[in-house]
Design a protein around this motif. Structure first.
Motif, PDB file in Angstrom:
ATOM      1  N   ASN A 236       0.841  -1.191   0.000  1.00 44.79           N
ATOM      2  CA  ASN A 236       0.000   0.000   0.000  1.00 44.79           C
ATOM      3  C   ASN A 236       0.883   1.250   0.000  1.00 44.79           C
ATOM      4  OD1 ASN A 236       0.172  -1.171   2.923  1.00 44.79           O
ATOM      5  ND2 ASN A 236      -0.098   1.030   3.236  1.00 44.79           N
ATOM      6  N   GLU A 242       0.543  11.409   4.916  1.00 37.95           N
ATOM      7  CA  GLU A 242       1.149  10.309   5.645  1.00 37.95           C
ATOM      8  C   GLU A 242       2.595  10.130   5.204  1.00 37.95           C
ATOM      9  OE1 GLU A 242      -1.078   6.782   5.109  1.00 37.95           O
ATOM     10  OE2 GLU A 242      -2.751   7.418   6.368  1.00 37.95           O
ATOM     11  N   ASP A 248       1.328   1.127  10.758  1.00 38.26           N
ATOM     12  CA  ASP A 248      -0.042   0.747  10.415  1.00 38.26           C
ATOM     13  C   ASP A 248      -0.113  -0.774  10.550  1.00 38.26           C
ATOM     14  OD1 ASP A 248      -2.642   0.964   9.669  1.00 38.26           O
ATOM     15  OD2 ASP A 248      -2.268   1.467   7.575  1.00 38.26           O
ATOM     16  N   ARG A 266      -4.988   1.364  10.865  1.00 40.33           N
ATOM     17  CA  ARG A 266      -5.387   2.703  10.448  1.00 40.33           C
ATOM     18  C   ARG A 266      -6.029   2.743   9.067  1.00 40.33           C
ATOM     19  NH1 ARG A 266      -2.668   6.808  13.224  1.00 40.33           N
ATOM     20  NH2 ARG A 266      -2.759   8.127  11.385  1.00 40.33           N
ATOM     21  N   SER A 267      -6.068   1.606   8.365  1.00 37.91           N
ATOM     22  CA  SER A 267      -6.576   1.626   6.993  1.00 37.91           C
ATOM     23  C   SER A 267      -6.906   0.218   6.526  1.00 37.91           C
ATOM     24  CB  SER A 267      -5.525   2.243   6.058  1.00 37.91           C
ATOM     25  OG  SER A 267      -4.323   1.488   6.122  1.00 37.91           O
ATOM     26  N   HIS A 269      -7.077  -2.024   2.704  1.00 32.28           N
ATOM     27  CA  HIS A 269      -6.637  -1.972   1.313  1.00 32.28           C
ATOM     28  C   HIS A 269      -7.169  -3.202   0.581  1.00 32.28           C
ATOM     29  CE1 HIS A 269      -3.575   1.145   2.340  1.00 32.28           C
ATOM     30  NE2 HIS A 269      -3.616   0.511   3.501  1.00 32.28           N
ATOM     31  N   ARG A 288      -8.435   2.010  -1.315  1.00 30.25           N
ATOM     32  CA  ARG A 288      -7.971   2.212   0.047  1.00 30.25           C
ATOM     33  C   ARG A 288      -8.969   3.060   0.808  1.00 30.25           C
ATOM     34  NH1 ARG A 288      -5.726   5.885   3.383  1.00 30.25           N
ATOM     35  NH2 ARG A 288      -3.917   5.289   4.675  1.00 30.25           N
ATOM     36  N   TYR A 289      -9.121   2.771   2.119  1.00 26.46           N
ATOM     37  CA  TYR A 289     -10.020   3.570   2.942  1.00 26.46           C
ATOM     38  C   TYR A 289      -9.500   3.561   4.375  1.00 26.46           C
ATOM     39  CZ  TYR A 289     -14.332   5.470   4.891  1.00 26.46           C
ATOM     40  OH  TYR A 289     -15.255   6.270   5.521  1.00 26.46           O
ATOM     41  N   SER A 290      -9.731   4.647   5.107  1.00 24.89           N
ATOM     42  CA  SER A 290      -9.301   4.739   6.497  1.00 24.89           C
ATOM     43  C   SER A 290     -10.491   5.032   7.398  1.00 24.89           C
ATOM     44  CB  SER A 290      -8.246   5.839   6.667  1.00 24.89           C
ATOM     45  OG  SER A 290      -7.901   5.979   8.038  1.00 24.89           O
TER      46      SER A 290
END
Length: 488
Positions: A236, A242, A248, A266-267, A269, A288-290
């Motif tokens: 990722n 960042e 992470d 924290r995320s 993927h 990707r998303y957090s």
């Protein structure tokens, strides 16, 4: 007058198709012939389809013809399903045993397809013990590389694989050892065998058959085939704001449809399904998303629909990924409720397998809709936990630990005069094991429900938990070395 005893077997079997599990068990008590007919496999195959599979109750994903004791499994699944739909799914039995007295229990894990529990304890060094949960609890085997500490642990999702688990060992020679656990002839004792070793500092996250996923705490996840030595890297890339070295921690890897979901602290993927080779190809994320800072998270795949049931049942959401998480805050004074949030990632109906480029599938499209959709929330509380584990299972049932009341004196310096404070919605003084049913096969409302307390721990010393949805079995480890087994 025509009595049931004069009706032929085929007609009786047809009549039994319209009865529920309790009805059949009641009929069994009426006569010797009813007892014989009600024990036929065809009777329980029919009732399994009508009273368990079509209702979406948790059940084995193996073909019905391969299950030796279909009656026992069907009865258990029926009563488990009805218990989850009740207002209070209290455990009907509990058992506490000392796995390793006065030693911190770091992990407890059920072995899929077997009545065994693995317990990882941590004292001067780490060790693993295997326990047989049939007819009480008995120690089967133990294993420990003297003078070493474990920092990762993954159990094989395939019960038929030779590899039982992967353990990350940190000493002067960091490595992942692949272990096999096999019983002796009497099935009361077993032994761990090392069948492979991988020299790496990375931690094992998931093991499925011959495929192992291990990861660092920043960006890389390696997918490795234990049989032929082929592999690939999933990496990722940090987004704006960042840094490349920002921690992470990898928590979970899910092998999904045409893709791999990597869940980090924290995320999350989503990567394309990698093609493994000796050259170790590199793959970037499709999406990707957090969720921000997460205290606990668990992802699961919904079960495939029953091909014998054509109704419009809510569990007919093929291959949907579900994610349950509890947010965290860096403000110890916050009065914000840290709800359990339930997200869904549904298959993209427009997805088509992209053409291959240089032997690898194109990453131009995603098989799942992104970002995940918030589907439900249930109230939770904020507090310090040794056991931050959340266990979400395929049919939408979940268990986790709620913390005890926060100690005011632990948050204020000793030279400050304490005054009475009103803390709204103060949780109990003891930590609790709670359960919830989220949207899916077992949810009556379709929007999530309140959590239900299953067990209260007055010692406030739980450190880890695991949950087997199919068997309705929960294991909880403690800092004192004891393990609690709950049977729903």
């Amino acid at each position: 007058m025509i009595s049931l005893d004069t009706i032929d077997d085929d007609t009786l079997i047809l009549i039994f198709r319209f009865l529920t599990v309790p009805d059949i068990l009641a009929m069994r008590q009426t006569s010797k012939r009813m007892a014989e007919v009600s024990a036929l496999r065809i009777v329980w195959r029919n009732i399994c389809i009508s009273d368990v599979l079509s209702r979406g109750y948790p059940f084995s994903r193996l073909p019905l013809n391969s299950l030796p004791d279909l009656e026992s499994l069907t009865r258990k699944a029926y009563f488990l399903g009805t218990k989850w739909l009740s207002r209070s799914p209290k455990p009907h039995t509990t058992h506490v045993f000392d796995a390793n007295p006065s030693t911190y229990i770091e992990d407890v894990t059920f072995l899929p397809g077997k009545p065994w529990l693995l317990v990882v304890s941590k004292g001067i060094w780490s060790g693993i013990t295997a326990w047989n949960l049939e007819a009480g609890v008995s120690r089967m085997a133990e294993w420990s590389p003297k003078g070493a500490i474990f920092n990762g642990f993954a159990v094989n999702a395939d019960p038929d694989s030779e590899a039982t688990l992967a353990v990350s060992i940190q000493d002067s020679s960091p490595r992942i050892q692949i272990l096999s656990l096999r019983c002796h002839g009497n099935n009361t004792t077993a032994i761990f065998h090392t069948i492979a070793t991988i020299r790496t500092r990375l931690r094992p996250i998931a093991l499925q058959g011959d495929v192992l996923a291990f990861s660092d705490d920043v960006s890389d996840t390696i997918i490795h085939n234990l049989k032929d030595g082929t592999h690939a890297t999933l990496r990722n890339v940090p987004v704006a704001g960042e840094t490349a070295w920002q921690l992470d921690r990898c928590i979970q890897v899910v092998f999904a449809y045409r893709s791999v979901l990597v869940v980090r602290a924290r995320s999350i993927h989503l990567f394309p399904e990698p093609v493994l080779s000796k050259s170790m190809p590199l793959y970037g994320a499709l999406a990707r998303y957090s969720f921000g800072w997460v205290d606990g998270v668990s992802a699961s795949m919904t079960p495939r629909p029953n091909p014998m049931d054509r109704s419009d049942h809510p569990c007919h959401s093929t291959n949907t990924i579900t994610i349950l998480l509890r947010s965290e805050s860096d403000d110890p004074w916050t009065q914000e409720r840290h709800n359990l949030r339930f997200f869904t990632m549904k298959p993209d109906p427009l997805y088509r397998l992209a053409p291959q480029q240089d032997g690898q599938p194109s990453a131009s499209s995603s098989p799942y809709l992104f970002p995940p959709s918030l589907t439900a929330e249930v109230p939770s509380v904020h507090g310090s936990l040794r056991c931050a584990d959340i266990k979400l299972q395929p049919y939408g049932t979940a268990v986790c630990v709620h913390p005890k009341s926060r100690s005011v004196t632990g948050l204020i310096s000793s030279d400050v005069h304490l005054q009475e404070m009103h803390i709204p919605d103060t949780p109990p003084v003891s930590e609790r094991l709670v359960a919830a049913v989220f949207p899916g096969c077992l949810s009556r409302t379709g929007t999530g429900e309140e959590t239900k307390t299953l067990w209260i721990n007055e010692f406030n010393d739980w450190t880890c938990l695991d949950y087997n949805e199919e068997l309705g079995r929960i294991a909880l480890g403690s800092r004192s070395g004891s393990v609690t087994i709950l049977e729903l």
